[in-house]
Design an enzyme around this catalytic site. Structure first.
Site, short mmCIF file in Angstrom:
data_model
loop_
_atom_site.label_atom_id
_atom_site.label_comp_id
_atom_site.label_asym_id
_atom_site.label_seq_id
_atom_site.Cartn_x
_atom_site.Cartn_y
_atom_site.Cartn_z
N LYS A 266 0.89 -1.18 0.00
CA LYS A 266 0.00 0.00 0.00
C LYS A 266 0.92 1.22 0.00
O LYS A 266 1.46 1.60 1.03
CB LYS A 266 -0.88 -0.03 1.26
CG LYS A 266 -2.19 0.74 1.15
CD LYS A 266 -2.08 2.18 0.78
CE LYS A 266 -1.65 3.06 1.94
NZ LYS A 266 -1.40 4.47 1.49
N GLY B 280 -4.46 3.44 -2.15
CA GLY B 280 -5.57 3.86 -1.29
C GLY B 280 -5.06 4.76 -0.18
O GLY B 280 -3.85 4.96 -0.04
N PRO C 147 -5.78 5.59 6.36
CA PRO C 147 -6.74 5.11 7.37
C PRO C 147 -7.72 4.06 6.84
O PRO C 147 -8.39 3.40 7.63
CB PRO C 147 -7.48 6.39 7.78
CG PRO C 147 -6.56 7.51 7.39
CD PRO C 147 -5.82 7.04 6.18
N GLY D 144 -4.60 1.26 4.17
CA GLY D 144 -3.42 0.98 5.00
C GLY D 144 -3.82 0.26 6.27
O GLY D 144 -3.24 -0.77 6.65
N GLU E 24 10.14 1.81 10.25
CA GLU E 24 11.19 2.78 9.92
C GLU E 24 10.53 4.15 10.05
O GLU E 24 9.70 4.52 9.23
CB GLU E 24 11.67 2.57 8.48
CG GLU E 24 12.33 1.24 8.23
CD GLU E 24 13.69 1.11 8.89
OE1 GLU E 24 14.29 2.14 9.26
OE2 GLU E 24 14.14 -0.03 9.06
N CYS F 209 14.26 11.23 6.06
CA CYS F 209 14.15 10.87 7.48
C CYS F 209 15.52 10.85 8.16
O CYS F 209 15.62 11.11 9.35
CB CYS F 209 13.46 9.53 7.63
SG CYS F 209 14.09 8.32 6.48
N GLU G 119 10.86 16.59 14.28
CA GLU G 119 11.24 16.43 12.89
C GLU G 119 10.44 17.41 12.04
O GLU G 119 9.21 17.42 12.09
CB GLU G 119 10.93 14.99 12.45
CG GLU G 119 11.34 14.73 11.04
CD GLU G 119 11.11 13.29 10.64
OE1 GLU G 119 9.96 12.83 10.79
OE2 GLU G 119 12.06 12.63 10.20
P1 NAD Z 1 2.59 8.77 7.19
O1 NAD Z 1 2.92 8.02 8.39
O2 NAD Z 1 1.46 9.71 7.23
O3 NAD Z 1 2.29 7.81 5.96
C1 NAD Z 1 3.09 6.71 5.63
C2 NAD Z 1 2.22 5.63 5.05
O4 NAD Z 1 1.31 5.18 6.05
C3 NAD Z 1 1.36 6.07 3.86
O5 NAD Z 1 1.30 5.03 2.92
C4 NAD Z 1 0.00 6.30 4.50
O6 NAD Z 1 -1.06 6.15 3.59
C5 NAD Z 1 -0.02 5.21 5.54
N1 NAD Z 1 -0.96 5.44 6.64
C6 NAD Z 1 -1.38 6.64 7.14
N2 NAD Z 1 -2.27 6.42 8.14
C7 NAD Z 1 -2.39 5.08 8.30
C8 NAD Z 1 -3.15 4.23 9.17
N3 NAD Z 1 -3.95 4.72 10.09
N4 NAD Z 1 -3.01 2.89 9.04
C9 NAD Z 1 -2.19 2.37 8.12
N5 NAD Z 1 -1.47 3.11 7.24
C10 NAD Z 1 -1.55 4.46 7.34
O7 NAD Z 1 3.96 9.47 6.81
P2 NAD Z 1 4.30 10.35 5.55
O8 NAD Z 1 3.72 11.68 5.76
O9 NAD Z 1 3.94 9.60 4.32
O10 NAD Z 1 5.93 10.36 5.60
C11 NAD Z 1 6.65 11.29 6.33
C12 NAD Z 1 7.16 10.69 7.63
O11 NAD Z 1 7.76 9.40 7.46
C13 NAD Z 1 8.24 11.49 8.27
O12 NAD Z 1 7.99 11.61 9.64
C14 NAD Z 1 9.52 10.70 8.03
O13 NAD Z 1 10.54 10.89 8.93
C15 NAD Z 1 9.06 9.33 8.05
N6 NAD Z 1 9.95 8.50 7.22
C16 NAD Z 1 10.80 7.61 7.78
C17 NAD Z 1 11.64 6.85 7.00
C18 NAD Z 1 12.60 5.84 7.56
O14 NAD Z 1 13.14 5.05 6.81
N7 NAD Z 1 12.84 5.80 8.83
C19 NAD Z 1 11.60 6.98 5.64
C20 NAD Z 1 10.73 7.89 5.10
C21 NAD Z 1 9.89 8.63 5.90
#
Ligand code: NAD
Length: 472
Positions: A170, A201, A204, A207, A245, A279, A379
């Site tokens: 996803k 998709g 919330p 995912g 991650e 990140c 962050e």
């Molecule tokens: P996010 O957590 O909002 O989204 C990440 C993914 O999770 C997306 O695919 C999103 O659709 C999904 N998601 C959102 N809500 C969900 C739920 N309730 N249940 C299941 N899935 C859900 O993050 P973002 O805005 O896409 O990315 C930015 C953040 O990610 C930053 O904080 C960054 O540091 C972190 N990040 C970390 C790494 C790493 O390798 N450590 C890499 C990239 C980004």
């Protein structure tokens, strides 16, 4: 504009169960460049069923055969290199040169490493009177963010497939188009139907359905700490394997003996890359009090060279942020920095001069940042650097480790042994010594709230394996 209505399930592009769509916006032009289906729990169900059905066959394939398929996948990605770069530039806004080198180049490299690792890994070992089998965990649910959209897909898919797992991906809402390119490459690489499945998709809905699905044995998530915590709780409740991650607030420690100009310039470049949406970015630069003012001057001048511009122009080094919400979030942090008393020495919260469209943020440098300030703790995920002062080496260790995160970091010193001795004291998952190069085989992942588990290389492969011991 491309309107896509299929999702890749069981080896075929199938229409979604519902009729919801997600609009993909080019963050430089603010134009809608495509739509993809907004998958529901029903689509996730179909994808997980396909992955479960494909599991026994794929898990039983010889590692050499899996290696050959992953090699073919690498080649299929390499054949699409230019399309991948153009797609990531269009949906993420990354400068084209960066998209070519990193957003397209890195996943091709990583896929190549797993073609080799799948063939070379020992999936059996002998321990005294036991034979230990390393078996695939099962069906993996992978949830990825938008900031390195293809890299983050490949960093999960390649080791999962190498391990003999099947999976459902996803991808992030903002960057689903490159995920579709990945599914096309999977199809071309001749992976059996159902081994890899794609459901686009919103988080919330699709995912969450994937993370909660009983047919998923492991959830591998990259994204924000807030969502990661939720996913960890869901996985914990169901007693299933989880890899997280998450975010970072990494320290770039310039020790007194270091080449200051080099350390500061490379440090600024590290933060400005990908418009600060990395990140592992070194967003806290720590400099000794004696050289602090000089460092701030170098940093401000270096940042000013990152002129925001059209990401398709080969000369552009700083593109827009991914969407309007991220721009608001980042400019909000810049305002907070000013109001908490940090000195703004480059950039600021206003839109860059002459920019009328696009989610651009000025390259921003704060001096006089102290450890309790919000911009030193949270962050920001934008082109914003905090330069912090330390009095002696003990102080530098304390400030560097004073973070709830621990993903990456850097140390600079005239003597490598001095830098390594300092690096040993850092509570973080990776440290680049004197500008050390990114190594696609090195384990990547966090200490503390930056996550659970490791990606890339052999450590990334073992995340997707579980052990069975046979005693004789
Ligand atoms: P996010 O957590 O909002 O989204 C990440 C993914 O999770 C997306 O695919 C999103 O659709 C999904 N998601 C959102 N809500 C969900 C739920 N309730 N249940 C299941 N899935 C859900 O993050 P973002 O805005 O896409 O990315 C930015 C953040 O990610 C930053 O904080 C960054 O540091 C972190 N990040 C970390 C790494 C790493 O390798 N450590 C890499 C990239 C980004």
């Amino acid at each position: 504009m491309q309107a896509h209505n299929g999702m890749y399930i069981d080896g075929d592009w199938r229409p979604a169960a519902g009729d919801g769509t997600i609009e993909v916006v080019n963050p430089a032009t603010e134009e809608i460049i495509g739509t993809v289906p907004a998958g529901t729990a029903e689509d996730v169900d179909a994808a997980v069923a396909a992955a479960r059905a494909a599991l026994p066959g794929w898990a039983a394939t010889e590692p050499a055969e899996r290696a050959a398929r992953i090699g073919a996948l690498r080649d299929a990605l390499a054949a699409r290199r230019e399309t991948i770069a153009a797609t990531v530039t269009a949906e993420l806004g990354a400068p084209l040169s960066f998209s070519e080198a990193v957003h397209a180049g890195l996943p091709i490299t990583v896929a190549g490493t797993y073609a080799t690792l799948a063939a070379e890994h020992s999936f059996e070992e002998k321990l005294g009177t036991s034979r230990v089998l390393h078996e695939p965990v099962g069906v993996v649910g992978a949830i990825t963010p938008w900031n390195y959209p293809l890299h983050q897909i490949v960093a999960k898919a390649a080791p999962a497939l190498a391990a003999g797992c099947t999976m459902v991906l996803k991808p992030a809402e903002d960057t689903p188009l490159v995920a579709r390119l990945f599914a096309e490459a999977v199809a071309e690489a001749g992976l059996p139907a159902g081994v890899f499945n794609l459901v686009t998709g919103v988080g919330p809905v699709a995912g969450q359905a994937l993370a909660e699905h009983e047919g998923v044995d492991m959830v591998s998530f990259t994204g924000s700490t807030a969502v990661g915590r939720r996913i960890g709780a869901i996985a914990g409740g169901a007693i299933k394997r989880v890899a997280l991650e998450l975010g970072g607030k990494s320290a770039n420690v310039v020790l007194p003996s270091a080449d200051l100009v080099k350390a500061v310039k490379i440090g600024v470049g590290n933060v400005m890359a990908n418009a600060g949406q990395t990140c592992s970015a070194w967003t806290r630069m720590l400099v000794h009090a004696d050289r602090y003012d000089e460092a701030v001057e170098i940093a401000a001048a270096a940042a000013a060279k990152y002129v925001p511009g059209d990401p398709t122009d080969p000369a552009t080094r700083l593109g827009p942020l991914v969407n309007a919400a991220q721009r608001e979030r980042v400019t909000g942090y810049i305002r907070t920095g000013i109001s908490e008393g940090a000195d703004l020495v480059a950039g600021g919260p206003d839109a860059p001069e002459g920019v009328e469209r696009g989610y651009y943020v000025r390259p921003t440098v704060f001096a006089g940042v102290t450890p309790e300030m919000t911009i030193a703790r949270e962050e920001i995920f934008g082109p914003v650097l905090s330069v912090m002062r330390y009095e002696d080496v003990e102080d530098a260790v304390r400030i560097a480790n004073d973070s709830s995160y621990g993903l990456a970091g850097a140390v600079w010193a005239a003597d490598e042994a001095e830098a390594v001795a300092f690096a040993r004291r850092l509570q973080t998952g990776q440290v680049d010594v004197n500008g050390g190069r990114f190594n696609p085989l090195a384990p990547f992942g966090g200490y503390k709230r930056s996550g659970v588990g490791r990606e890339l290389g052999p450590h990334g492969l073992t995340e997707y394996l579980q052990t069975k011991s046979l005693q004789f």
